[in-house]
Design a protein around this motif. Structure first.
Motif, PDB file in Angstrom:
ATOM      1  N   GLU A  14      -9.483  -3.620   0.517  1.00 15.89           N
ATOM      2  CA  GLU A  14      -9.509  -4.554  -0.600  1.00 15.89           C
ATOM      3  C   GLU A  14      -8.319  -4.299  -1.511  1.00 15.89           C
ATOM      4  O   GLU A  14      -8.067  -3.162  -1.911  1.00 15.89           O
ATOM      5  N   LEU A  51      -6.643  -4.636  -5.131  1.00 12.15           N
ATOM      6  CA  LEU A  51      -7.104  -4.731  -6.518  1.00 12.15           C
ATOM      7  C   LEU A  51      -5.905  -4.677  -7.449  1.00 12.15           C
ATOM      8  O   LEU A  51      -4.919  -4.002  -7.167  1.00 12.15           O
ATOM      9  N   ARG A  88     -16.270   3.817  -9.624  1.00 17.02           N
ATOM     10  CA  ARG A  88     -17.391   2.905  -9.347  1.00 17.02           C
ATOM     11  C   ARG A  88     -17.153   2.129  -8.054  1.00 17.02           C
ATOM     12  O   ARG A  88     -18.043   1.990  -7.219  1.00 17.02           O
ATOM     13  N   GLN A  89     -15.933   1.616  -7.898  1.00 17.73           N
ATOM     14  CA  GLN A  89     -15.606   0.862  -6.680  1.00 17.73           C
ATOM     15  C   GLN A  89     -15.807   1.736  -5.432  1.00 17.73           C
ATOM     16  O   GLN A  89     -16.391   1.303  -4.445  1.00 17.73           O
ATOM     17  N   ARG A 109     -19.601   2.648  -4.789  1.00 19.75           N
ATOM     18  CA  ARG A 109     -20.340   1.518  -4.206  1.00 19.75           C
ATOM     19  C   ARG A 109     -20.073   1.398  -2.707  1.00 19.75           C
ATOM     20  O   ARG A 109     -20.967   1.095  -1.924  1.00 19.75           O
ATOM     21  N   ARG A 110     -18.847   1.654  -2.310  1.00 16.22           N
ATOM     22  CA  ARG A 110     -18.529   1.583  -0.883  1.00 16.22           C
ATOM     23  C   ARG A 110     -19.175   2.730  -0.107  1.00 16.22           C
ATOM     24  O   ARG A 110     -19.621   2.543   1.017  1.00 16.22           O
TER      25      ARG A 110
END
Length: 178
Positions: free
Chosen positions: A12, A14, A122-123, A126-127
């Motif tokens: 991803e 960002l 946080r990113q 979560r993964r």
């Protein structure tokens, strides 16, 4: 987005609040060199919070082990410049490893002070949770220094609970996944 422009799984792009563009992606063997080269840029407290003791360098063997996770039992991501592995500066690493003979995995995250406070922890967390759920694990846990308040607050905000750890000065944060 057309199919040919799609990113591979677990990738991803960002844009951080400071305008810098980064790529979250699985770690690659070619990242070993940049990881070793960037290690001296970390502050001693950052190293202690991740490795739980002081280290001045990341050894060749450690870097190779970190960048070659066993896909059956380990998962590791980096936040890096949007350049090819081996050329990209790595600013954060997250890893989860299953515990043999259990339905649990232990995680560890290190976010450099250069990009801390921008939501990357946080990113990454979560993964790691998504990976652990995909592996049908029951628990994801990590050992956190009791004074690492940003990590403890992040874990709590994501539903982790605190347990006592097996060592003084540490807190175990645990997320039940079922």
């Amino acid at each position: 987005m057309s199919p040919r422009n799609r990113l591979p799984p677990w990738h991803e792009h960002l844009r951080l609040p400071n305008g810098r563009e980064v790529l979250i992606r699985p770690i690659r063997p070619d990242d070993a060199g940049p990881l070793r080269a960037a290690f001296p840029l970390l502050q001693p407290d950052e190293v202690r919070q991740r490795f739980l003791f002081a280290m001045k360098e990341l050894g060749t063997e450690q870097a190779q082990q970190l960048t070659r996770p066993d896909p059956r039992s380990e998962f590791a991501l980096v936040v890096a410049e949007p350049l090819p592995p081996g050329e990209a500066l790595v600013g954060a690493v997250a890893r989860a490893s299953t515990i043999p003979g259990s339905r649990e995995a232990e995680f560890a995250i290190l976010v450099s002070h250069y990009i801390a406070g921008m939501g990357l922890g946080r990113q990454l967390m979560r993964r790691l949770v998504r990976w652990a759920k995909g592996k049908k694990l029951e628990r994801l846990y990590g050992e956190v220094l009791e004074h690492n308040q940003p990590m403890l607050q992040l874990a709590q905000s994501l539903g982790f609970r605190r347990e006592s750890a097996n060592a003084p000065g540490l807190v175990r944060v645990v997320l039940d996944l079922h």
